[in-house]
Write a protein that holds these residues in place. Sequence first.
Motif, PDB file in Angstrom:
ATOM      1  N   THR A 146       0.825  -1.208   0.000  1.00  0.00           N
ATOM      2  CA  THR A 146       0.000   0.000   0.000  1.00  0.00           C
ATOM      3  C   THR A 146       0.860   1.259   0.000  1.00  0.00           C
ATOM      4  O   THR A 146       0.579   2.219  -0.727  1.00  0.00           O
ATOM      5  N   GLU A 147       1.918   1.258   0.780  1.00  0.00           N
ATOM      6  CA  GLU A 147       2.787   2.433   0.856  1.00  0.00           C
ATOM      7  C   GLU A 147       3.445   2.726  -0.496  1.00  0.00           C
ATOM      8  O   GLU A 147       3.540   3.880  -0.922  1.00  0.00           O
TER       9      GLU A 147
ATOM     10  N   CYS B 262       0.839   4.171  -2.833  1.00  0.00           N
ATOM     11  CA  CYS B 262       0.615   5.586  -2.504  1.00  0.00           C
ATOM     12  C   CYS B 262       1.733   6.450  -3.069  1.00  0.00           C
ATOM     13  O   CYS B 262       1.482   7.517  -3.642  1.00  0.00           O
TER      14      CYS B 262
ATOM     15  N   THR C 185      -2.901   9.428  -0.920  1.00  0.00           N
ATOM     16  CA  THR C 185      -2.817   9.068   0.496  1.00  0.00           C
ATOM     17  C   THR C 185      -3.367   7.662   0.702  1.00  0.00           C
ATOM     18  O   THR C 185      -4.037   7.103  -0.169  1.00  0.00           O
ATOM     19  N   ARG C 186      -3.104   7.134   1.899  1.00  0.00           N
ATOM     20  CA  ARG C 186      -3.627   5.819   2.260  1.00  0.00           C
ATOM     21  C   ARG C 186      -5.161   5.841   2.280  1.00  0.00           C
ATOM     22  O   ARG C 186      -5.799   4.845   1.939  1.00  0.00           O
ATOM     23  N   MET C 187      -5.726   6.956   2.666  1.00  0.00           N
ATOM     24  CA  MET C 187      -7.190   7.071   2.696  1.00  0.00           C
ATOM     25  C   MET C 187      -7.768   6.968   1.287  1.00  0.00           C
ATOM     26  O   MET C 187      -8.812   6.360   1.082  1.00  0.00           O
ATOM     27  N   THR C 188      -7.078   7.548   0.320  1.00  0.00           N
ATOM     28  CA  THR C 188      -7.531   7.457  -1.068  1.00  0.00           C
ATOM     29  C   THR C 188      -7.500   6.008  -1.538  1.00  0.00           C
ATOM     30  O   THR C 188      -8.440   5.518  -2.165  1.00  0.00           O
TER      31      THR C 188
ATOM     32  N   LYS D   8      -7.685   3.380   0.350  1.00  0.00           N
ATOM     33  CA  LYS D   8      -8.759   2.670   1.072  1.00  0.00           C
ATOM     34  C   LYS D   8     -10.103   2.926   0.385  1.00  0.00           C
ATOM     35  O   LYS D   8     -10.907   2.013   0.203  1.00  0.00           O
ATOM     36  N   ARG D   9     -10.328   4.173  -0.010  1.00  0.00           N
ATOM     37  CA  ARG D   9     -11.576   4.510  -0.692  1.00  0.00           C
ATOM     38  C   ARG D   9     -11.670   3.756  -2.013  1.00  0.00           C
ATOM     39  O   ARG D   9     -12.719   3.228  -2.375  1.00  0.00           O
ATOM     40  N   TRP D  10     -10.552   3.664  -2.749  1.00  0.00           N
ATOM     41  CA  TRP D  10     -10.548   2.911  -4.003  1.00  0.00           C
ATOM     42  C   TRP D  10     -10.920   1.453  -3.755  1.00  0.00           C
ATOM     43  O   TRP D  10     -11.677   0.866  -4.521  1.00  0.00           O
TER      44      TRP D  10
ATOM     45  N   ASP E 199     -12.745   0.284  -1.378  1.00  0.00           N
ATOM     46  CA  ASP E 199     -14.180   0.234  -1.102  1.00  0.00           C
ATOM     47  C   ASP E 199     -15.000   0.368  -2.384  1.00  0.00           C
ATOM     48  O   ASP E 199     -16.105  -0.164  -2.484  1.00  0.00           O
TER      49      ASP E 199
END
Length: 179
Positions: free
Chosen positions: A16-17, A20, A26-29, A31-33, A35
Amino acid sequence: MSVKYKEEGEKLIVNTEALCALLSVTRMTVKRWADEGCPKHSRGWWDLADVLKWKGMVGTGNLKSVKDSKDMSFKEKKLYYEMKYKEAQAENMYLKNSIAKGEYLKRDEVIDELNRFFVVLKRSLMGLSRKIVTDIGLIVGQTTARKIESQIKEVIEDALSQMCINGVYEPPKSKKIKG
């Protein structure tokens, strides 16, 4: 956590890193992908090509070519060349690891070893006719034994000369050993 990648066959798998860092998100982006249905390789790991396909940064199986670069944004160009660089690095590391494991041999060493092997093979084959004649000479007589030795030598020399020239032995079609 650190940026990591691994190679599985033709695929470049990144954590993940690393994803990114490559996509400048970002990690949140990420995560959203996930989802939203972005394909994952496994927990915390992503097949870079699949993610790029999902994001629309990749055509039918291949990244947009360099000739399409005028249609690419700066970010897409950066990603494209960074991915190519990472693939080259992974391939280079794979080759270095293979060499370190002894899976590759030096060309000169292989040639020298094969030369020694073929010299021994030639000497052994050339001595074969003498060995056979010695064993059967008492049974069939000296004249017949010499004819047999001559015919065996002829076949062996023919095979060796064909292997020298073409690398492949083709036995004679209808030649029979006379007794």
